[in-house]
Write a protein that holds these residues in place. Structure first.
Motif, short mmCIF file in Angstrom:
data_model
loop_
_atom_site.label_atom_id
_atom_site.label_comp_id
_atom_site.label_asym_id
_atom_site.label_seq_id
_atom_site.Cartn_x
_atom_site.Cartn_y
_atom_site.Cartn_z
N PHE A 110 -2.54 5.86 -7.77
CA PHE A 110 -1.54 5.49 -7.41
C PHE A 110 -0.23 6.30 -6.88
O PHE A 110 0.09 6.76 -8.48
N PHE A 111 0.20 5.15 -6.53
CA PHE A 111 2.27 6.22 -6.21
C PHE A 111 3.02 6.03 -7.60
O PHE A 111 2.78 4.65 -7.76
N ILE A 112 4.23 6.91 -7.44
CA ILE A 112 5.36 6.18 -8.38
C ILE A 112 6.48 6.68 -7.02
O ILE A 112 6.41 7.24 -6.68
N THR A 113 6.98 5.11 -7.17
CA THR A 113 7.80 4.82 -6.54
C THR A 113 9.12 5.45 -6.02
O THR A 113 9.49 6.37 -4.94
N LYS A 114 9.87 5.78 -7.23
CA LYS A 114 11.13 6.53 -7.58
C LYS A 114 11.13 7.92 -6.93
O LYS A 114 11.53 8.09 -6.45
N GLN A 115 10.02 8.70 -7.66
CA GLN A 115 9.93 9.89 -7.19
C GLN A 115 9.42 10.79 -5.64
O GLN A 115 9.96 11.13 -5.27
N MET A 116 8.69 9.10 -4.52
CA MET A 116 8.73 8.49 -3.43
C MET A 116 9.45 8.77 -2.66
O MET A 116 10.18 9.71 -1.67
N LYS A 117 10.52 7.96 -3.24
CA LYS A 117 12.26 7.85 -2.66
C LYS A 117 12.73 9.00 -2.39
O LYS A 117 13.43 9.50 -1.56
N VAL A 118 12.62 9.78 -4.15
CA VAL A 118 13.52 11.18 -3.79
C VAL A 118 13.05 12.36 -3.44
O VAL A 118 13.94 12.91 -2.30
N ASP A 119 12.02 12.61 -2.94
CA ASP A 119 10.93 13.51 -2.16
C ASP A 119 11.31 13.07 -1.33
O ASP A 119 11.52 14.51 0.11
N LEU A 120 10.85 12.08 -0.63
CA LEU A 120 11.14 12.03 1.40
C LEU A 120 12.31 11.70 1.95
O LEU A 120 12.29 11.35 2.84
N HIS A 121 12.90 11.75 0.90
CA HIS A 121 14.20 11.69 1.81
C HIS A 121 15.71 12.83 1.13
O HIS A 121 16.45 12.94 1.45
N ALA A 122 14.90 13.87 1.03
CA ALA A 122 15.71 14.95 0.33
C ALA A 122 15.87 16.40 1.33
O ALA A 122 16.04 17.48 1.47
N GLY A 123 14.37 16.78 2.44
CA GLY A 123 14.38 17.17 3.52
C GLY A 123 14.79 16.65 4.42
O GLY A 123 15.38 15.55 5.04
N PRO B 279 10.30 2.95 4.56
CA PRO B 279 10.46 2.98 6.11
C PRO B 279 9.33 4.06 6.61
O PRO B 279 8.96 4.64 5.97
N PRO B 280 8.53 4.15 8.20
CA PRO B 280 7.39 4.83 8.29
C PRO B 280 8.25 6.69 7.83
O PRO B 280 7.84 6.68 8.35
N GLY B 281 9.30 6.57 8.83
CA GLY B 281 9.97 7.06 8.34
C GLY B 281 9.58 8.70 9.87
O GLY B 281 9.75 8.22 10.89
N SER B 282 10.37 10.28 9.82
CA SER B 282 9.52 10.77 10.97
C SER B 282 9.26 11.87 10.45
O SER B 282 9.53 12.39 9.69
N VAL B 283 8.76 13.07 11.39
CA VAL B 283 8.86 14.54 11.00
C VAL B 283 9.03 15.16 12.21
O VAL B 283 8.65 15.11 12.99
N SER C 273 0.58 -1.21 0.38
CA SER C 273 0.38 -0.28 -0.13
C SER C 273 0.56 1.41 0.36
O SER C 273 0.31 2.39 -1.02
N GLY C 274 2.12 0.82 0.35
CA GLY C 274 2.70 2.47 0.66
C GLY C 274 1.73 3.54 1.95
O GLY C 274 1.43 2.78 2.66
N PRO C 275 2.03 4.63 2.31
CA PRO C 275 1.15 5.40 3.40
C PRO C 275 -0.14 5.40 2.42
O PRO C 275 -0.64 6.42 2.97
N ASP C 276 -0.69 5.00 1.68
CA ASP C 276 -2.24 4.86 0.95
C ASP C 276 -3.63 4.85 2.14
O ASP C 276 -4.34 3.77 1.54
N PHE C 277 -3.64 5.68 3.11
CA PHE C 277 -4.91 5.62 3.62
C PHE C 277 -6.36 5.84 2.93
O PHE C 277 -6.61 5.83 3.83
N LEU C 278 -5.74 6.73 2.46
CA LEU C 278 -6.50 7.52 1.59
C LEU C 278 -7.76 6.41 0.87
O LEU C 278 -9.28 6.60 1.26
N ILE D 54 11.79 16.16 6.58
CA ILE D 54 10.61 14.74 6.96
C ILE D 54 11.32 13.68 6.11
O ILE D 54 11.38 14.09 4.89
N SER D 55 10.80 12.59 6.30
CA SER D 55 11.24 11.42 5.78
C SER D 55 10.24 9.99 5.98
O SER D 55 9.46 10.30 6.48
N GLY D 56 10.01 9.41 4.83
CA GLY D 56 9.36 8.32 5.31
C GLY D 56 8.07 7.95 4.79
O GLY D 56 7.51 9.55 3.86
N THR D 57 7.18 7.68 5.34
CA THR D 57 6.16 7.42 4.87
C THR D 57 4.46 8.48 5.75
O THR D 57 3.01 8.93 5.46
N LEU D 58 4.96 8.79 7.07
CA LEU D 58 4.94 9.47 7.69
C LEU D 58 3.57 10.63 7.15
O LEU D 58 2.83 11.53 7.53
#
Length: 413
Positions: free
Chosen positions: A157-170, A123-127, A99-104, A172-176
């Protein structure tokens, strides 16, 4: 003297109350963080309130207001209506593998569930406390959240490669952070967020509890909706391949919550593979209903004695990235499909979407893996030629800085 002591005691209690209130106001709650990331006003006394006056956040809020309003009209409201019409007695638990973080969409399809279990590799990551970040870092974080959601807001649906770049770039990270946005935009108020881990037996360990070596890491979030009903969301980062689930404890944990309902969407056709037989058998053995597109469980694995199949939409075959996943039996089944008024999965356009609702004929019968054992079906290849590659999807709604092609879909790899 007694009167003076009484006045002093009252004054001291007032001062203590003021200090406690001040400290509470200095605390950024998970719910306020979720609302801020979702472009929604946090509580009036939140330390995040001053940041809502920034131009970057106001633009971010307008973008999400518009994007989610369109998504609600185009898909989510229609999915809920479809669920109300077709799901007679959903279970309290829902499983959403890959699912990734797809609660929606978990919430849209199974809004009556009280426990949601989501899983993927990410990974869940953090904020962190956003009020303590430099203003430039906050603006960058908001942009990364926007960009990581561009595909799911437009195509479901998510584009995994795009999410991995976006949510490891700053910061905040991961699915949280994405879970936060989806929970807030789904009208949920976050009560608690707790780190979670599973040991090899599937036992749940919360907070700082020792789960032994190499535990399966995740997060537990409790929320309430407008109706005041409390719900629990689990997200675990785990490898769902046969070798991955062998010692992760994840399926043992899920079994304690079974039977449930399952959702499979944009799952990279991994359940067509011989390397994912364990999770495939678990889903079949522990689900009262399964909602999926054709990237989920191949039709050949559904026992006709144990499942009633209700097709909706149109089966146009897999997208060209997965040509070997074509199913002639699926095509035959969908010749009697009922209409559908929303798009879902890789075939996200309404006129080419397929959705299969599978309902167990005896939902009260004990659900064991032995009842779902079937022989490996022969490879089903399409008659030549295979459907042509679909046109490149348009850019998502509202201005999106940067591009994004269809690299690799889903959360399976």
């Amino acid at each position: 003297m007694f009167r003076l002591m009484k006045i002093a005691a009252i004054a001291a209690s007032l001062i203590l109350a003021a200090v406690v209130t001040s400290r509470a106001a200095d605390t950024v709650t998970a719910d306020d963080t979720a609302r801020f990331l979702a472009g929604m006003q946090p509580s009036a006394d939140s330390p995040l309130m001053p940041l809502t006056r920034d131009v970057a956040w106001q633009r971010h809020a307008r973008f999400f207001d518009n994007a989610f309003a369109q998504l609600e009209q185009r898909q989510l409201s229609r999915i809920r209506a479809w669920g109300d019409a077709n799901l007679a007695a959903p279970k309290s638990t829902m499983f959403y593998m890959f699912s990734g973080p797809d609660f929606l969409y978990a919430n849209a399809f199974y809004s009556k569930a009280s426990t949601y279990v989501l899983s993927a590799l990410e990974p869940p990551g953090s904020v962190p406390d956003l009020s303590r970040l430099p203003r430039g870092a906050v603006a960058a974080a908001l942009y990364n959240v926007e960009h990581s959601l561009s595909s799911v807001l437009s195509f479901s649906f998510f584009i995994t490669k795009q999410m991995k770049v976006d949510l490891h770039a700053g910061q905040i990270s991961g699915t949280l952070p994405i879970l936060y946005v989806f929970l807030a935009r789904s009208g949920k108020t976050i009560r608690s967020v707790t780190p979670a881990a599973l040991d090899a037996t599937g036992a749940l360990h919360l907070g700082n509890e020792d789960a032994g070596g190499n535990p399966t890491r995740g997060i537990r979030i409790t929320v309430v909706g407008d109706d005041g009903v409390e719900k629990t969301l689990y997200y675990f980062s785990t490898d769902l391949s046969n070798s991955g689930v062998k010692s992760s404890g994840f399926l043992q944990f899920c079994a304690t919550l079974a039977p449930g309902n399952s959702l499979l969407k944009s799952a990279s056709y991994l359940l067509h593979s011989g390397n994912f037989t364990t999770v495939r058998n678990f889903i079949l053995a522990n689900s009262a209903t399964i909602i999926q597109d054709d990237s989920g469980i191949p039709l050949a694995y559904y026992s006709q004695k144990q499942w009633r199949l209700f097709p909706f939409g149109r089966y146009a075959g897999p997208i060209s990235k997965f040509p070997s996943a074509y199913q002639p039996r699926y095509a035959e089944l969908f010749r009697r499909a009922q209409p559908i008024d929303f798009g879902i999965g890789y075939r996200w356009r309404t006129f080419e979407t397929n959705l299969l609702l599978s309902v167990r004929t005896n939902p009260d019968e004990p659900l064991t893996a032995d009842t779902t054992s079937v022989a490996e079906p022969p490879s089903e290849r399409p008659p030549s030629p295979h459907p042509k590659k679909p046109p490149r999807p348009p850019m998502p709604i509202e201005p999106q800085r940067g591009g994004g092609g269809l690299f690799w879909f889903g959360w399976g790899r």
